[in-house]
Design an enzyme around this catalytic site. Structure first.
Site, short mmCIF file in Angstrom:
data_model
loop_
_atom_site.label_atom_id
_atom_site.label_comp_id
_atom_site.label_asym_id
_atom_site.label_seq_id
_atom_site.Cartn_x
_atom_site.Cartn_y
_atom_site.Cartn_z
N ASP A 109 5.94 -19.19 7.59
CA ASP A 109 6.38 -18.81 6.24
C ASP A 109 5.15 -18.36 5.48
O ASP A 109 4.29 -19.17 5.10
CB ASP A 109 7.10 -19.96 5.51
CG ASP A 109 7.81 -19.41 4.28
OD1 ASP A 109 7.27 -18.46 3.67
OD2 ASP A 109 8.90 -19.89 3.95
N LEU A 206 2.36 -2.77 6.61
CA LEU A 206 3.30 -1.66 6.36
C LEU A 206 3.59 -1.56 4.88
O LEU A 206 3.94 -2.56 4.24
CB LEU A 206 4.59 -1.91 7.15
CG LEU A 206 4.35 -1.67 8.63
CD1 LEU A 206 5.11 -2.64 9.48
CD2 LEU A 206 4.67 -0.25 9.00
N TYR A 208 5.05 1.22 1.48
CA TYR A 208 6.11 2.18 1.18
C TYR A 208 5.68 3.01 -0.02
O TYR A 208 5.00 2.51 -0.92
CB TYR A 208 7.41 1.40 0.90
CG TYR A 208 8.62 2.28 0.69
CD1 TYR A 208 8.93 3.32 1.56
CD2 TYR A 208 9.49 2.05 -0.39
CE1 TYR A 208 10.04 4.12 1.36
CE2 TYR A 208 10.60 2.84 -0.59
CZ TYR A 208 10.87 3.88 0.28
OH TYR A 208 11.97 4.68 0.09
N TYR A 218 14.13 0.54 -5.84
CA TYR A 218 13.20 -0.34 -5.11
C TYR A 218 12.53 -1.22 -6.17
O TYR A 218 11.43 -0.94 -6.63
CB TYR A 218 12.17 0.52 -4.36
CG TYR A 218 11.34 -0.21 -3.32
CD1 TYR A 218 11.88 -0.55 -2.09
CD2 TYR A 218 10.01 -0.53 -3.56
CE1 TYR A 218 11.11 -1.19 -1.13
CE2 TYR A 218 9.23 -1.16 -2.60
CZ TYR A 218 9.80 -1.49 -1.39
OH TYR A 218 9.03 -2.12 -0.44
N SER A 258 16.40 -1.23 8.65
CA SER A 258 16.10 -2.55 9.20
C SER A 258 16.94 -3.58 8.45
O SER A 258 17.60 -3.26 7.47
CB SER A 258 14.63 -2.86 8.98
OG SER A 258 14.40 -2.91 7.58
N ALA A 260 15.75 -6.03 6.59
CA ALA A 260 15.18 -6.22 5.25
C ALA A 260 15.60 -5.06 4.34
O ALA A 260 16.00 -5.29 3.19
CB ALA A 260 13.66 -6.30 5.33
N1 LIG Z 1 12.55 -0.33 6.46
C1 LIG Z 1 11.95 0.54 5.66
O1 LIG Z 1 12.56 1.52 5.22
C2 LIG Z 1 10.50 0.35 5.32
C3 LIG Z 1 9.77 1.42 4.78
C4 LIG Z 1 8.42 1.25 4.48
C5 LIG Z 1 7.82 0.03 4.70
N2 LIG Z 1 8.55 -1.01 5.22
C6 LIG Z 1 7.89 -2.30 5.43
O2 LIG Z 1 7.91 -2.64 6.79
C7 LIG Z 1 7.70 -4.06 6.90
C8 LIG Z 1 8.72 -4.62 7.88
O3 LIG Z 1 10.00 -4.51 7.31
P1 LIG Z 1 11.26 -3.90 8.06
O4 LIG Z 1 11.90 -2.95 7.12
O5 LIG Z 1 10.89 -3.43 9.40
O6 LIG Z 1 12.28 -5.12 8.13
P2 LIG Z 1 12.39 -6.41 9.02
O7 LIG Z 1 13.61 -7.13 8.52
O8 LIG Z 1 12.34 -6.10 10.47
O9 LIG Z 1 11.06 -7.21 8.69
C9 LIG Z 1 10.84 -8.01 7.57
C10 LIG Z 1 10.53 -9.39 8.08
O10 LIG Z 1 9.94 -10.18 7.05
C11 LIG Z 1 10.30 -11.51 7.34
N3 LIG Z 1 9.99 -12.36 6.19
C12 LIG Z 1 10.53 -12.33 4.94
N4 LIG Z 1 9.94 -13.27 4.18
C13 LIG Z 1 9.01 -13.90 4.95
C14 LIG Z 1 8.11 -14.98 4.74
N5 LIG Z 1 8.02 -15.59 3.57
N6 LIG Z 1 7.32 -15.36 5.75
C15 LIG Z 1 7.39 -14.74 6.97
N7 LIG Z 1 8.23 -13.73 7.23
C16 LIG Z 1 9.04 -13.31 6.23
C17 LIG Z 1 11.78 -11.40 7.67
O11 LIG Z 1 12.26 -12.52 8.34
C18 LIG Z 1 11.75 -10.15 8.57
O12 LIG Z 1 11.58 -10.53 9.92
C19 LIG Z 1 7.82 -4.61 5.48
O13 LIG Z 1 6.54 -4.77 4.93
C20 LIG Z 1 8.53 -3.48 4.75
O14 LIG Z 1 8.31 -3.48 3.35
C21 LIG Z 1 9.86 -0.86 5.54
#
Ligand SMILES: NC(=O)c1ccc[n+]([C@@H]2O[C@H](COP(=O)([O-])OP(=O)(O)OC[C@H]3O[C@@H](n4cnc5c(N)ncnc54)[C@H](O)[C@@H]3O)[C@@H](O)[C@H]2O)c1
Length: 346
Positions: A109, A206, A208, A218, A258, A260
């Site tokens: 966490d 990562l 955005y 957002y 994804s 999230a």
């Molecule tokens: N999906 C998009 O469109 C997008 C675009 C740009 C950047 N991102 C970034 O990519 C990264 C990964 O996100 P994703 O979209 O692939 O989704 P994802 O759901 O695969 O990953 C997010 C992860 O964060 C974990 N998480 C949340 N709170 C947490 C905590 N307190 N401790 C540990 N883990 C925690 C969740 O369990 C999840 O596994 C993030 O930083 C997101 O902001 C995503």
């Protein structure tokens, strides 16, 4: 004798000039630079196979890297069950009949740095029952005990409790929560992992584009968290570069459906992420779908020694959308039926 002397002088001159000119002459990277066998990567924020963390893990595994992951306790049991039950077998496939094995999964966490930070309500929460050692410092210690030194640390996690609210309506608690989970978590992970990383290793996060341009929807301070993450990337690149000899970069990724991202918001028939994906395809220079693997490949490059002189950068992996200043499919531009000139495909 004169020839030998001339050669000797030539050799000395050559050595001197190479010493004075650190840029190497070779244009082709040695093939072994892309081979990551014997390396270990810790990917924080993997709980299923749809997100960027999984795709990055896969691209590193493809190159022979050992993968360990950090998973948020509330989703740990379901992730383990899916993995062990074979539900992700197809997603684990690599080239040549190999599969990606996750060597170890650590409960993590990332809003807690030390055991003292964990409040009673979390300790007694049923989703944390039976779990221990999930704060960042404890996970880093366990990784050190299990693997000694690692090579790569990937931060692929974010959380904004009020992400569906506009910034104008975001509470202090929501704003700080987004920044704690999504930005400070990276600072803390670098603090605790850099000492257990081999020199030449690299950290990656990562981000955005909402950090620098307005992306309506957002919310909850997530745009601020991403701005902090990008700024911290530069400062950490300097500090951890000098102190530990590691590189620190971030990828500004385009939209991906994804888990999230699906939680950002529902708006009428389409969610925020569906709209963002459609907008990106309609308006980006490459005008095509963006896949998690596209980010995986760029992450592999940034982490591997192929990018050994790259640190402190925000690399856009978004089919070029960041470069656009106008939306070519905007109603305001297409109202007369003409719209802006869009280059036709040859
Ligand atoms: N999906 C998009 O469109 C997008 C675009 C740009 C950047 N991102 C970034 O990519 C990264 C990964 O996100 P994703 O979209 O692939 O989704 P994802 O759901 O695969 O990953 C997010 C992860 O964060 C974990 N998480 C949340 N709170 C947490 C905590 N307190 N401790 C540990 N883990 C925690 C969740 O369990 C999840 O596994 C993030 O930083 C997101 O902001 C995503």
């Amino acid at each position: 004798m004169r020839t030998i002397l001339a050669l000797a002088i030539g050799a000395t001159a050559f050595q001197t000039s190479t010493r004075r000119t650190p840029a190497r002459v070779s244009l082709n990277a040695a093939p072994q630079e892309g081979d990551l066998s014997g390396k270990v990567a810790f990917v924080a924020g993997v709980a299923d196979s749809t997100g960027y963390g999984w795709a990055i893990a896969k691209s590193l595994a493809e190159a022979g890297c050992k993968i360990i992951v950090g998973t948020w306790p509330p989703v740990l049991a379901i992730f383990k069950k899916s993995l062990e039950g074979g539900k992700m077998d197809a997603d684990r496939e690599l080239s040549g009949g190999r599969t990606m094995d996750i060597d170890k999964i650590y409960p993590l966490d990332a809003v807690f740095d030390t055991p003292e930070d964990v409040p009673e309500e979390t300790k007694t929460n049923k989703r944390y029952a039976g779990l221990d050692g999930y704060t960042i410092s404890e996970v880093a210690k366990q990784i050190e005990a299990d693997y000694g030194k690692i090579d790569f640390m990937i931060h692929s996690l974010a959380n904004g409790p009020e992400v569906t609210k506009p910034l104008l309506e975001t509470s202090r608690r929501g704003y700080l929560g987004a920044n704690s989970a999504s930005a400070y978590s990276f600072v803390s992970l670098v603090q605790h992992c850099a000492p257990i990383m081999n020199e030449g290793g690299a950290a990656l996060s990562l981000t955005y584009i909402a950090s620098e341009d307005v992306i309506p929807g957002y919310g909850g301070g997530m745009s601020s968290a991403k701005a902090a993450l990008e700024s911290d990337t530069r400062t950490l690149a300097w500090e951890a570069g000098r102190k530990y000899g590691i590189r620190v970069n971030t990828i500004s990724a385009g939209p991906l459906k994804s888990r999230a991202a699906s939680a950002i918001s529902e708006r009428g028939k389409k969610s925020f992420i569906d709209l963002a994906i459609d907008y990106s395809k309609a308006n980006s220079p490459l005008g095509k779908d963006l896949y998690a693997d596209d980010v995986g490949s760029s992450a592999y490059f940034l982490l591997s020694p192929l990018a050994r002189a790259v640190t402190g950068v925000t690399l856009y992996v978004d089919n070029g959308l960041h470069a656009m200043g106008m939306a070519v499919d905007s109603n305001a531009l297409t109202a007369d039926g003409e719209g802006l000139p869009v280059p036709a495909k040859a």
